[in-house]
Design a protein around this motif. Structure first.
Motif, mmCIF file in Angstrom:
data_model
loop_
_atom_site.group_PDB
_atom_site.id
_atom_site.type_symbol
_atom_site.label_atom_id
_atom_site.label_comp_id
_atom_site.label_asym_id
_atom_site.label_seq_id
_atom_site.Cartn_x
_atom_site.Cartn_y
_atom_site.Cartn_z
ATOM 1 N N GLU A 98 -6.611 3.193 -4.629
ATOM 2 C CA GLU A 98 -5.224 3.279 -4.191
ATOM 3 C C GLU A 98 -4.964 2.420 -2.951
ATOM 4 O O GLU A 98 -3.821 2.100 -2.646
ATOM 5 N N GLU A 99 -6.012 2.049 -2.227
ATOM 6 C CA GLU A 99 -5.833 1.320 -0.976
ATOM 7 C C GLU A 99 -6.327 -0.114 -1.021
ATOM 8 O O GLU A 99 -5.975 -0.906 -0.152
ATOM 9 N N ARG A 100 -7.121 -0.476 -2.035
ATOM 10 C CA ARG A 100 -7.739 -1.808 -2.031
ATOM 11 C C ARG A 100 -8.081 -2.230 -3.450
ATOM 12 O O ARG A 100 -8.555 -1.436 -4.253
ATOM 13 N N THR A 134 -4.812 -5.306 -0.149
ATOM 14 C CA THR A 134 -4.969 -3.980 0.437
ATOM 15 C C THR A 134 -3.633 -3.507 1.002
ATOM 16 O O THR A 134 -2.670 -4.283 1.074
ATOM 17 N N LEU A 135 -3.585 -2.257 1.407
ATOM 18 C CA LEU A 135 -2.372 -1.736 2.027
ATOM 19 C C LEU A 135 -2.131 -2.384 3.384
ATOM 20 O O LEU A 135 -1.031 -2.288 3.935
ATOM 21 N N ARG A 136 -3.154 -3.055 3.920
ATOM 22 C CA ARG A 136 -3.019 -3.704 5.225
ATOM 23 C C ARG A 136 -2.550 -5.155 5.140
ATOM 24 O O ARG A 136 -2.112 -5.718 6.135
ATOM 25 N N ASN A 137 -2.695 -5.789 3.976
ATOM 26 C CA ASN A 137 -2.233 -7.179 3.881
ATOM 27 C C ASN A 137 -1.160 -7.384 2.816
ATOM 28 O O ASN A 137 -0.928 -8.492 2.347
ATOM 29 N N THR A 138 -0.525 -6.273 2.414
ATOM 30 C CA THR A 138 0.642 -6.340 1.536
ATOM 31 C C THR A 138 1.718 -5.436 2.126
ATOM 32 O O THR A 138 1.475 -4.709 3.082
ATOM 33 N N ASN A 139 2.888 -5.486 1.541
ATOM 34 C CA ASN A 139 3.975 -4.676 2.082
ATOM 35 C C ASN A 139 5.000 -4.386 0.998
ATOM 36 O O ASN A 139 5.163 -5.159 0.055
ATOM 37 N N GLY A 140 5.690 -3.275 1.147
ATOM 38 C CA GLY A 140 6.795 -2.943 0.257
ATOM 39 C C GLY A 140 6.379 -2.872 -1.199
ATOM 40 O O GLY A 140 5.416 -2.207 -1.576
ATOM 41 N N ALA A 143 2.714 -3.584 -2.317
ATOM 42 C CA ALA A 143 1.696 -2.580 -2.016
ATOM 43 C C ALA A 143 1.498 -1.591 -3.154
ATOM 44 O O ALA A 143 0.504 -0.862 -3.180
ATOM 45 N N LYS A 144 2.417 -1.553 -4.104
ATOM 46 C CA LYS A 144 2.306 -0.641 -5.234
ATOM 47 C C LYS A 144 1.587 -1.274 -6.423
ATOM 48 O O LYS A 144 1.314 -0.602 -7.414
ATOM 49 N N PHE A 145 1.303 -2.562 -6.324
ATOM 50 C CA PHE A 145 0.667 -3.281 -7.432
ATOM 51 C C PHE A 145 -0.463 -4.152 -6.894
ATOM 52 O O PHE A 145 -0.445 -5.380 -7.018
ATOM 53 N N LEU A 146 -1.444 -3.504 -6.282
ATOM 54 C CA LEU A 146 -2.514 -4.225 -5.601
ATOM 55 C C LEU A 146 -3.344 -5.092 -6.546
ATOM 56 O O LEU A 146 -3.720 -6.215 -6.197
ATOM 57 N N PRO A 181 0.308 -0.165 8.068
ATOM 58 C CA PRO A 181 0.022 -0.046 6.637
ATOM 59 C C PRO A 181 0.519 1.277 6.085
ATOM 60 O O PRO A 181 0.653 2.257 6.808
ATOM 61 N N ILE A 182 0.804 1.271 4.795
ATOM 62 C CA ILE A 182 1.201 2.495 4.121
ATOM 63 C C ILE A 182 0.023 3.453 4.130
ATOM 64 O O ILE A 182 -1.101 3.088 3.788
ATOM 65 N N VAL A 183 0.254 4.679 4.543
ATOM 66 C CA VAL A 183 -0.819 5.661 4.628
ATOM 67 C C VAL A 183 -0.778 6.541 3.391
ATOM 68 O O VAL A 183 0.247 7.153 3.089
ATOM 69 N N THR A 184 -1.894 6.578 2.686
ATOM 70 C CA THR A 184 -1.969 7.425 1.497
ATOM 71 C C THR A 184 -2.524 8.778 1.897
ATOM 72 O O THR A 184 -3.314 8.888 2.828
ATOM 73 N N PRO A 185 -2.100 9.826 1.209
ATOM 74 C CA PRO A 185 -2.597 11.156 1.553
ATOM 75 C C PRO A 185 -4.087 11.263 1.292
ATOM 76 O O PRO A 185 -4.624 10.557 0.432
ATOM 77 N N PRO A 186 -4.789 12.126 2.024
ATOM 78 C CA PRO A 186 -6.231 12.285 1.820
ATOM 79 C C PRO A 186 -6.531 12.673 0.382
ATOM 80 O O PRO A 186 -5.763 13.386 -0.257
#
Length: 252
Positions: A98-100, A134-140, A143-146, A181-186
């Motif tokens: 989900e993050e990378r 990753t959620l750190r080098n994408t946006n908006g 970030a939903k289609f890594l 970055p977008i934070v995903t739930p644990p």
């Protein structure tokens, strides 16, 4: 009359050198194709970050700009790839969560006079590259289609490296704009595993031993090919390589 627009079946005919007959190619002094010169201006635009970092006004046009001050659109890279000629593009999802996402792209270019190991039109030289999203080098939206973003980045790099293009692809740059970055739930026991291995497990819907029984039948029927010794090393779904997961998903 030659042009650089690829429309119509006649425009795909290649000569004895492997070059499109309808295209007016630009050449270097050594006789090789100047692929940089083949990029249409419509696919280029100023690299906004380059100028803003230097507290300089962003130019309204690309006229007079150096390669390191420009970005190239994905459409420009795709057009260059068509001009050069591609036989196959293969992707391998090395990592997915989900993050990378990490993807390897391998492109097989047709042979031409620049790579005359075989007659043009047959399997030729290969170029490969690995890219991540990753959620750190994408946006908006991105970030939903890594996986898709990582695929595009790897493709762009593989084409650029092979053709000697030193303008960074717009798809390669960090689009986070230094935003948090977008934070995903644990993760929890009920969280859905969207990795290739997790998707395969959900699709099969059985424990791994039952899956191996199905796999042996597919192998015996000639529907799935792999080294039996390699399969023996798989003890759980997480041991199945991402590339094999995609093959198996089509079968099960």
């Amino acid at each position: 009359m030659k042009n650089n627009k690829l429309y119509g079946p006649d425009l795909w005919k290649r000569d004895e050198h492997g070059l499109l007959e309808s295209v007016d190619y630009k050449f270097n002094k050594d006789g090789s194709v100047n692929w940089r010169a083949m990029i249409s201006p419509e696919h280029l635009y100023p690299n906004k970050d380059h100028f803003e970092m230097r507290k300089m006004p962003v130019p309204e046009s690309i006229e007079g700009l150096e390669d390191n001050q420009l970005l190239i659109k994905l459409s420009g890279i795709k057009e260059l790839a068509k001009l050069r000629g591609i036989d196959a593009v293969d992707y391998d999802v090395v990592e997915s969560s989900e993050e990378r996402s990490v993807v390897k792209c391998v492109i097989t270019f047709i042979c031409n006079y620049e790579n005359p190991t075989q007659p043009f039109g047959s399997h030729g030289a290969k170029s490969s590259s690995v890219a991540n999203a990753t959620l750190r080098n994408t946006n908006g939206f991105a970030a939903k289609f890594l996986e898709c973003i990582a695929e595009n980045r790897a493709f762009v790099r593989a084409v650029r490296n092979f053709l000697g293009i030193y303008i960074v692809g717009a798809d390669e740059i960090d689009s986070s704009n230094n935003k948090a970055p977008i934070v995903t739930p644990p993760s929890s026991s009920g969280a859905k595993d969207i990795s290739p291995q997790g998707i395969l497990k959900e699709k099969v819907g059985t424990d791994f031993n039952s899956f191996l029984t199905k796999l042996r039948k597919l192998y015996a029927d000639g529907k799935y090919e792999n080294d039996p010794e390699v399969i023996k090393t798989w003890k759980d779904y997480k041991d199945v390589p991402a590339k094999e997961c995609r093959k198996l998903l089509k079968l099960v």
